[in-house]
Write an enzyme that holds these catalytic residues in place. Structure first.
Site, short mmCIF file in Angstrom:
data_model
loop_
_atom_site.label_atom_id
_atom_site.label_comp_id
_atom_site.label_asym_id
_atom_site.label_seq_id
_atom_site.Cartn_x
_atom_site.Cartn_y
_atom_site.Cartn_z
N GLU A 17 -6.96 4.77 7.66
CA GLU A 17 -6.45 6.29 7.56
C GLU A 17 -7.84 7.21 6.68
O GLU A 17 -8.20 8.08 7.04
CB GLU A 17 -5.44 6.61 6.77
CG GLU A 17 -3.96 6.37 7.48
CD GLU A 17 -2.80 5.77 6.65
OE1 GLU A 17 -2.89 5.82 5.61
OE2 GLU A 17 -1.99 5.24 7.20
N GLY A 71 2.27 2.19 10.69
CA GLY A 71 3.38 3.29 10.70
C GLY A 71 4.05 3.74 11.93
O GLY A 71 4.78 4.87 11.92
N ASN A 91 0.98 -1.12 0.00
CA ASN A 91 0.02 0.01 -0.01
C ASN A 91 0.79 1.35 0.05
O ASN A 91 1.55 1.64 1.04
CB ASN A 91 -0.88 -0.02 1.30
CG ASN A 91 -1.55 1.25 1.33
OD1 ASN A 91 -1.85 2.02 0.38
ND2 ASN A 91 -2.30 1.28 2.53
N GLU A 108 -5.67 -4.67 10.56
CA GLU A 108 -4.53 -3.80 10.74
C GLU A 108 -4.88 -3.04 12.06
O GLU A 108 -5.64 -2.15 12.06
CB GLU A 108 -4.60 -2.86 9.69
CG GLU A 108 -4.28 -3.49 8.17
CD GLU A 108 -3.45 -2.37 7.33
OE1 GLU A 108 -2.54 -2.70 6.81
OE2 GLU A 108 -4.32 -1.51 6.95
N SER A 150 3.30 -1.98 10.43
CA SER A 150 4.83 -2.17 10.79
C SER A 150 5.33 -3.73 10.54
O SER A 150 6.22 -4.16 11.04
CB SER A 150 4.90 -1.53 12.15
OG SER A 150 4.75 -0.50 12.22
N HIS A 201 -9.50 1.28 4.64
CA HIS A 201 -8.32 1.73 5.62
C HIS A 201 -8.46 2.60 6.60
O HIS A 201 -9.19 3.45 6.60
CB HIS A 201 -7.17 2.07 4.43
CG HIS A 201 -5.75 2.09 5.11
ND1 HIS A 201 -5.41 3.16 5.92
CD2 HIS A 201 -4.60 1.15 4.99
CE1 HIS A 201 -4.04 2.62 6.23
NE2 HIS A 201 -3.52 1.73 5.47
N LYS A 236 0.29 4.37 -0.31
CA LYS A 236 -0.42 5.24 0.13
C LYS A 236 -0.04 6.70 -0.61
O LYS A 236 -0.03 6.56 -1.97
CB LYS A 236 -0.01 5.41 1.56
CG LYS A 236 -0.02 4.47 2.50
CD LYS A 236 0.20 4.60 3.88
CE LYS A 236 0.15 3.45 4.63
NZ LYS A 236 0.14 3.68 6.10
#
Ligand code: PEP
Length: 692
Positions: free
Chosen positions: A537, A613, A448, A607, A653, A535, A450
């Site tokens: 985010e 991250g 991904n 996730e 991560s 996702h 991003k």
């Protein structure tokens, strides 16, 4: 950390536990079903020992006896066939959770001498029973926790038939043996038993040893003494008792006696040693005896008088109750008093009839099957019933097994030959060895990117990966999730048979005036085959809700895109141990109203938001636990097969250094990779985790 090796060991362990539990439950259910009255008496003993008689309705012991027989038999069968796994493992676990402390109490306090777990078929002491229950409890806990690992021997489609059959078999067998005599007689008064011989003690047999215990007092202190340490005369005698120190030989029949009701005279020897036929009407409690067949009983008595045969009614009831019976039935036969337990042991019917000749038991009848005038049509020595009824337990067991197994094998045959063939998807999933971890679902490593890389950088990255993988055959599917602007160029620049292309989002609307949005159809038109949806985010920064995601998923599927659907909890939710609740609500809110067919096209990515991250990774154990939980919710919603085919990726991560450990978990089927997908070497390192 659970490696594949450990995973295999766990599978073997769970299935071993399931077979042990299954066999024990079937055996104990069968033993109870064969002798429901025996179990009723045992339950009554428990009710009395715990002082609960006044609280229990009269029908309760018999009801519980038949219920337990059916329950244990069918739950054992469910475990053996691996059907209705949740119901059976939960119920068996709860039963063992209740029984284990109860049997510990019984072992310590000994209010009832044998537990009756296996009826009279197999008698255990209370401590043996407790030991057995500890083993079964461990097995039940294992099956309960890892129930998804239980191998199913019959398809989900056919399991209801087997379940119904097992329940019916247990129930019908119990009722049959209640309405007739037990089909197998495990008690000392079996047909063919010579009563006087079974009562005799061989001359050199071991005698029981008893010890006298004296309770004495001195200065207000009471103490127990034996003859060996008997104290001086300053101690005063209070009481004494006889204690069994060593049990000697006990003949199979040690408690049979008949005392005439009127005179109290013991006529045991004279009756048992008399030549010829004698009938015993056995009614352990006259006040509870079934009186539907009194005319037939009186006719049998008249027949005995006419032919010079003995006839005695054996009971443990009080004189007043015997008088009531006489008044009610017009009984003219003689009554003898016998111990209550002995009478219940002689025959499982109240009243029941037995015929003896020269002290040998020739035949037994339940009160609903008494011989009538057509059978008693002449002298007994000329009739079939005057000869010992042939009894062959092995043959009986063969018949029971035959009638039990034949319909089961028939259903299993249909299941394997017809249902399995019709349903190609299920190919190879029954009666094969799923202990070998050959999963049907795909392993996947998806990147991904991003909002990183301009067009040129993105193209270069995609091409480099393409080159690196050109001569390789990765052990997983590889996908890269690029920004929208890269999709078309990347899809034409790389071998999309080797590397799938994914968008990172699509609109929740089909088309129209939605400035800035990109529809699923547009994504599909670039050559991309996947789309990352949900996702964290996008949920956090662009406020995507369960509902909008539901719409996006539907549009993606309608345009032949495979959604990589992300779920996961934030740190506060993990700290409050709410992670399972959170992922379930995300799944249920956006996916669980899809049809099974549509759901099976989805790839899931768990996730944990606190690991994305941040450099913090969920431990392999945390990942496995929640992935297994996610899969269990899919089992519940769509069944085992869909669940087994759903790939669940881990994201957060994930790097080359931890990928191998994470992917070694049985329910982790790869990763969704953010930061580490931006460099080919890092990404390749993760792909290689599947090559190890
Ligand atoms: C992600 O954004 O999907 C992700 C897993 O990121 P990272 O690997 O950088 O934690």
């Amino acid at each position: 950390m659970e490696t594949k090796q450990q995973n295999r060991i766990l599978n073997v362990w769970v299935n071993l536990c399931r077979f042990i539990l299954g066999i024990v439950f079937v055996f104990s259910g069968f033993a109870k079903a064969v002798d429901p009255l025996g179990s009723k008496y045992k339950i009554q003993d428990y009710v009395d020992a715990f002082g609960l008689s006044s609280l229990m309705p009269d029908f309760f012991p018999l009801f519980l006896s038949i219920f337990l027989a059916t329950f244990e038999f069918s739950m054992g069968g469910f475990l053996l066939f691996g059907i209705r796994k949740k119901t059976s493992t939960v119920l068996v676990f709860l039963m063992m959770l209740f029984m284990t402390p109860l049997t510990l109490y019984l072992a310590i306090k000994n209010p009832v001498s044998d537990c009756g777990c296996f009826g009279d078929l197999f008698i255990l002491t209370n401590w043996q029973t407790f030991g057995k229950n500890i083993v079964l409890l461990i097995a039940a806990i294992s099956c309960f926790i890892w129930r998804d690992r239980i191998i199913r021997l019959i398809s989900e489609k056919s399991q209801w038939l087997i379940a119904l059959y097992l329940i019916s078999f247990g129930l019908i067998l119990s009722l049959y043996c209640y309405r007739n005599l037990p089909i197998l007689d495990f008690l000392p008064y079996k047909i063919g038993t010579n009563i006087p011989q079974s009562m005799s003690i061989p001359p050199n047999s071991k005698k029981s040893v008893y010890e006298n215990i004296f309770i004495l007092e001195k200065g207000g202190v009471k103490k127990e003494f034996s003859l060996e340490n008997y104290p001086d005369s300053t101690w005063h005698f209070i009481d004494s008792r006889n204690v069994l120190k060593e049990k000697g030989y006990e003949p199979p029949i040690h408690d049979f006696s008949m005392n005439e009701m009127e005179t109290g005279k013991d006529i045991t020897d004279s009756v048992l040693s008399s030549k010829g036929y004698t009938f015993f009407l056995v009614a352990h409690r006259m006040e509870e005896a079934d009186d539907n067949d009194i005319d037939l009983i009186n006719e049998i008595y008249d027949y005995c008088v006419e032919n010079g045969y003995g006839f005695y009614c054996l009971t443990s009831s009080l004189d007043s109750q015997i008088e009531q019976w006489k008044a009610k039935t017009g009984a003219e036969y003689p009554f003898c008093l016998t111990d209550d337990v002995t009478l219940k042991t002689i025959i499982r019917s109240n009243p029941g009839l037995i015929l003896i000749k020269d002290g040998v038991i020739l035949n037994k009848w339940h009160h609903s099957n008494l011989p009538d005038e057509y059978i008693l049509s002449g002298k007994l020595d000329k009739l079939t019933i005057g000869r010992q009824k042939p009894v062959d337990d092995v043959r009986t067991i063969d018949w029971v097994v035959f009638w039990f197994a034949v319909p089961l094998f028939f259903v299993m045959g249909i299941d394997v030959l017809v249902i399995k063939r019709l349903d190609k998807k299920k190919k190879g999933r029954y009666l094969i060895n799923p202990l070998i971890n050959n999963k049907m679902r795909k392993n996947i490593v998806a990147g991904n990117w991003k909002m990183n890389k301009n067009l040129a950088e993105g193209l270069a990255l995609a091409k480099e990966l393409n080159e690196v993988l050109a001569n390789e055959k990765p052990n997983c599917d590889v996908i890269i999730g690029t920004p929208f602007i890269h999709l078309a160029s990347v899809a034409t620049a790389i071998d999309t048979n080797k590397i799938g292309v994914a968008a990172q989002n699509c609109a929740d609307k089909e088309s129209g005036a939605y400035t800035g949005e990109v529809s699923a159809a547009m994504v599909a038109s670039t050559g991309a085959k996947y789309v990352i949806l949900g996702h964290s985010e996008r949920r956090a920064y662009y406020h995507e809700t369960l509902e909008t995601l539901k719409d996006k998923v539907k549009l993606a599927l309608a345009n032949d895109l495979t959604p990589i659907f992300c779920i996961g909890e934030v740190l506060a939710e993990r700290e409050a141990e709410k992670q399972n609740e959170v992922v379930l609500s995300q799944l249920a809110g956006s996916l669980y109203d899809l049809s099974a067919e549509d759901f099976s096209k989805i790839i899931l990515a768990y996730e944990p938001v606190w690991a994305i991250g941040t450099g913090k990774t969920a431990t392999a154990q945390q990942a496995q636990e929640i992935h297994a939980y996610i899969r269990s919710t899919i089992v519940e919603k769509y069944g085992k097969e869909v669940a087994e085919n759903t790939s669940i990726l881990y994201g957060g991560s994930c790097k080359a250094s931890n990928a191998k450990e994470l992917f070694a978990n049985p329910d982790v089927d790869g990763g969704l990779i953010g930061g580490a997908s931006l460099k080919v070497a890092d990404f390749k390192g993760i792909i290689d985790a599947f090559n190890a």
